[in-house]
Write an enzyme that holds these catalytic residues in place. Structure first.
Site, PDB file in Angstrom:
ATOM      1  N   LYS A  87      27.383  65.848  60.758  1.00 37.27           N
ATOM      2  CA  LYS A  87      26.368  66.072  59.713  1.00 37.27           C
ATOM      3  C   LYS A  87      25.223  65.056  59.844  1.00 37.27           C
ATOM      4  CE  LYS A  87      29.365  65.263  56.426  1.00 37.27           C
ATOM      5  NZ  LYS A  87      30.581  64.884  57.174  1.00 37.27           N
ATOM      6  N   ARG A 147      30.816  67.408  47.123  1.00 35.79           N
ATOM      7  CA  ARG A 147      32.108  67.273  47.781  1.00 35.79           C
ATOM      8  C   ARG A 147      33.259  67.728  46.896  1.00 35.79           C
ATOM      9  NH1 ARG A 147      30.584  62.878  51.543  1.00 35.79           N
ATOM     10  NH2 ARG A 147      32.388  62.307  52.798  1.00 35.79           N
ATOM     11  N   ARG A 163      32.428  55.289  66.855  1.00 35.30           N
ATOM     12  CA  ARG A 163      31.053  55.415  66.335  1.00 35.30           C
ATOM     13  C   ARG A 163      30.485  54.026  66.016  1.00 35.30           C
ATOM     14  NH1 ARG A 163      29.774  58.896  61.072  1.00 35.30           N
ATOM     15  NH2 ARG A 163      31.539  57.748  60.239  1.00 35.30           N
ATOM     16  N   ARG A 190      31.524  51.013  60.757  1.00 36.62           N
ATOM     17  CA  ARG A 190      31.806  51.136  59.327  1.00 36.62           C
ATOM     18  C   ARG A 190      33.241  50.717  59.031  1.00 36.62           C
ATOM     19  NH1 ARG A 190      29.692  57.075  57.683  1.00 36.62           N
ATOM     20  NH2 ARG A 190      31.649  57.041  56.535  1.00 36.62           N
ATOM     21  N   ARG A 228      40.502  60.142  54.348  1.00 33.58           N
ATOM     22  CA  ARG A 228      39.220  60.866  54.236  1.00 33.58           C
ATOM     23  C   ARG A 228      39.426  62.353  54.537  1.00 33.58           C
ATOM     24  NH1 ARG A 228      35.686  57.285  58.135  1.00 33.58           N
ATOM     25  NH2 ARG A 228      33.993  58.740  57.638  1.00 33.58           N
TER      26      ARG A 228
HETATM   27  P1  AP5 Z   1      28.306  61.814  62.566  1.00 32.39           P
HETATM   28  O1  AP5 Z   1      27.147  62.728  62.727  1.00 32.39           O
HETATM   29  O2  AP5 Z   1      28.011  60.384  62.252  1.00 32.39           O
HETATM   30  O3  AP5 Z   1      29.370  62.436  61.567  1.00 32.39           O
HETATM   31  P2  AP5 Z   1      29.280  62.773  60.014  1.00 32.39           P
HETATM   32  O4  AP5 Z   1      29.685  64.201  59.844  1.00 32.39           O
HETATM   33  O5  AP5 Z   1      27.964  62.362  59.446  1.00 32.39           O
HETATM   34  O6  AP5 Z   1      30.477  61.859  59.526  1.00 32.39           O
HETATM   35  P3  AP5 Z   1      30.619  60.765  58.373  1.00 32.39           P
HETATM   36  O7  AP5 Z   1      31.811  59.942  58.735  1.00 32.39           O
HETATM   37  O8  AP5 Z   1      29.354  60.017  58.137  1.00 32.39           O
HETATM   38  O9  AP5 Z   1      30.944  61.689  57.183  1.00 32.39           O
HETATM   39  P4  AP5 Z   1      31.724  61.365  55.942  1.00 32.39           P
HETATM   40  O10 AP5 Z   1      31.491  62.627  55.217  1.00 32.39           O
HETATM   41  O11 AP5 Z   1      33.124  60.947  56.075  1.00 32.39           O
HETATM   42  O12 AP5 Z   1      31.050  60.026  55.419  1.00 32.39           O
HETATM   43  P5  AP5 Z   1      30.048  59.726  54.233  1.00 32.39           P
HETATM   44  O13 AP5 Z   1      29.196  58.619  54.656  1.00 32.39           O
HETATM   45  O14 AP5 Z   1      29.411  60.978  53.718  1.00 32.39           O
HETATM   46  O15 AP5 Z   1      29.163  61.877  63.916  1.00 32.39           O
HETATM   47  C1  AP5 Z   1      30.305  61.054  64.113  1.00 32.39           C
HETATM   48  C2  AP5 Z   1      30.301  60.497  65.535  1.00 32.39           C
HETATM   49  O16 AP5 Z   1      30.442  61.562  66.476  1.00 32.39           O
HETATM   50  C3  AP5 Z   1      29.010  59.752  65.922  1.00 32.39           C
HETATM   51  O17 AP5 Z   1      29.344  58.639  66.682  1.00 32.39           O
HETATM   52  C4  AP5 Z   1      28.230  60.786  66.738  1.00 32.39           C
HETATM   53  O18 AP5 Z   1      27.440  60.153  67.729  1.00 32.39           O
HETATM   54  C5  AP5 Z   1      29.326  61.629  67.351  1.00 32.39           C
HETATM   55  N1  AP5 Z   1      28.966  63.052  67.420  1.00 32.39           N
HETATM   56  C6  AP5 Z   1      28.259  63.757  66.508  1.00 32.39           C
HETATM   57  N2  AP5 Z   1      28.155  65.041  66.904  1.00 32.39           N
HETATM   58  C7  AP5 Z   1      28.840  65.150  68.075  1.00 32.39           C
HETATM   59  C8  AP5 Z   1      29.114  66.230  68.971  1.00 32.39           C
HETATM   60  N3  AP5 Z   1      28.648  67.462  68.719  1.00 32.39           N
HETATM   61  N4  AP5 Z   1      29.857  65.965  70.086  1.00 32.39           N
HETATM   62  C9  AP5 Z   1      30.317  64.714  70.336  1.00 32.39           C
HETATM   63  N5  AP5 Z   1      30.072  63.651  69.527  1.00 32.39           N
HETATM   64  C10 AP5 Z   1      29.345  63.863  68.409  1.00 32.39           C
HETATM   65  O19 AP5 Z   1      31.053  59.257  53.070  1.00 32.39           O
HETATM   66  C11 AP5 Z   1      31.728  58.017  53.123  1.00 32.39           C
HETATM   67  C12 AP5 Z   1      32.457  57.759  51.815  1.00 32.39           C
HETATM   68  O20 AP5 Z   1      31.505  57.691  50.717  1.00 32.39           O
HETATM   69  C13 AP5 Z   1      33.460  58.836  51.383  1.00 32.39           C
HETATM   70  O21 AP5 Z   1      34.722  58.647  51.993  1.00 32.39           O
HETATM   71  C14 AP5 Z   1      33.486  58.624  49.846  1.00 32.39           C
HETATM   72  O22 AP5 Z   1      34.276  57.523  49.491  1.00 32.39           O
HETATM   73  C15 AP5 Z   1      32.042  58.284  49.529  1.00 32.39           C
HETATM   74  N6  AP5 Z   1      31.237  59.483  49.192  1.00 32.39           N
HETATM   75  C16 AP5 Z   1      30.152  59.947  49.887  1.00 32.39           C
HETATM   76  N7  AP5 Z   1      29.662  61.055  49.300  1.00 32.39           N
HETATM   77  C17 AP5 Z   1      30.452  61.299  48.214  1.00 32.39           C
HETATM   78  C18 AP5 Z   1      30.458  62.329  47.234  1.00 32.39           C
HETATM   79  N8  AP5 Z   1      29.558  63.325  47.232  1.00 32.39           N
HETATM   80  N9  AP5 Z   1      31.418  62.276  46.267  1.00 32.39           N
HETATM   81  C19 AP5 Z   1      32.323  61.285  46.242  1.00 32.39           C
HETATM   82  N10 AP5 Z   1      32.383  60.284  47.157  1.00 32.39           N
HETATM   83  C20 AP5 Z   1      31.451  60.297  48.142  1.00 32.39           C
END
Ligand code: AP5
Length: 245
Positions: free
Chosen positions: A44, A119, A158, A191, A202
């Site tokens: 994402k 979410r 990552r 992270r 997660r």
């Molecule tokens: P990347 O694009 O960084 O993945 P992502 O989908 O953005 O993953 P996140 O870990 O950031 O998502 P998340 O939803 O767990 O975290 P968030 O910050 O929202 O890609 C990952 C890696 O793969 C990178 O190294 C990239 O280079 C590589 N890659 C990408 N695409 C690729 C491909 N096609 N092929 C190969 N490699 C690839 O949330 C964190 C925390 O915040 C949550 O756990 C929760 O505690 C809190 N939180 C956030 N939002 C909410 C909400 N709405 N409600 C409640 N709690 C929340």
């Protein structure tokens, strides 16, 4: 007034021209309100900046906003930290509040990309209420579908540049110099929640609390499935095809 004029005079002409050209290009783009949903590591955050530039949208990533609040030790950050470290979701009220505020930014004028929000079903319903007040609707929800087994390698290797949100991967998207951001030259970090152990929580939160959100938008007829296991360029092409249809 005088101080804002002085500030403008200090901006290099090339930057002003670039911004004018960007605004000119943006005028011809359709407004779009998008949601990116998918498990941790599904891509994402990798695809969002590309979509943002293509359609002149603002990119609202609740994870990035919460991490900034944690780092700044704001009251919101202090409340969010405990859940985030454990890989659990932060309370609905906290995230709904930050999204409601963020959507009012001028950079969201042509629409937005919600990355990591909603979410839970409660968050999806609150979002509907916010949008109804503005008289607008979600255009598309991109479901980054991918098997859990692929995600551990993506998450544990990552590296991110905290202030810009740019993300790298040791194997799939390495920086030019290991451990250093390509653009700013600043150090990259990992992270705290990017461990195999926290990933389990997660993923559990995703399957239990977020998958119902995908069904919710499926019933509204705005859902598009993306094959997120493909290479980054292939995923970009698929996203572009969905958004231009
Ligand atoms: P990347 O694009 O960084 O993945 P992502 O989908 O953005 O993953 P996140 O870990 O950031 O998502 P998340 O939803 O767990 O975290 P968030 O910050 O929202 O890609 C990952 C890696 O793969 C990178 O190294 C990239 O280079 C590589 N890659 C990408 N695409 C690729 C491909 N096609 N092929 C190969 N490699 C690839 O949330 C964190 C925390 O915040 C949550 O756990 C929760 O505690 C809190 N939180 C956030 N939002 C909410 C909400 N709405 N409600 C409640 N709690 C929340």
């Amino acid at each position: 007034m005088a101080s804002s004029v002085a500030t403008l005079e200090d901006i290099p002409s090339v930057d002003i021209m670039t911004e004018l050209l960007r605004r000119f290009k943006c005028n011809s783009k359709p407004d779009k309100r998008l949601i990116l949903v998918g498990p941790p590591g599904s891509g994402k955050g990798t695809q969002s900046p590309i979509i943002k530039d293509d359609y002149c949208l603002c990119h609202l990533a609740t994870g990035d906003m919460l991490r900034a609040a944690v780092a700044a030790e704001t009251p919101l950050g202090i409340k969010a930290k405990e859940a985030m470290v454990k890989g659990e979701l932060v309370s609905d009220d906290l995230v709904v509040g930050i999204i409601d505020e963020a959507m009012k930014k001028p950079s969201c004028e042509k629409g937005f990309i919600l990355d990591g929000f909603p979410r839970t079903l409660v968050q999806a319903q609150k979002l509907d209420e916010m949008l109804e007040k503005q008289g607008v609707k979600i255009d598309k929800v991109l479901d980054f579908a991918i098997d859990d087994s692929i995600l551990e390698e993506r998450i544990t290797d990552r590296w991110i540049h905290p202030s810009s949100g740019r993300s790298y991967h040791t194997k799939f998207a390495p920086p030019k110099v290991p451990g250093v951001d390509d653009v700013s030259g600043e150090p990259l970090i990992q992270r705290k929640d990017d461990t195999a152990e926290v990933l389990k929580s997660r993923l559990a939160a995703f399957h239990k609390q977020t998958e119902p959100v995908i069904d919710y938008y499926g019933k509204k007829g705005v859902l598009a499935h993306i094959h997120a296991e493909k290479t980054p360029n292939e995923v970009t092409a698929e996203v572009q095809k969905v958004l231009s249809s």
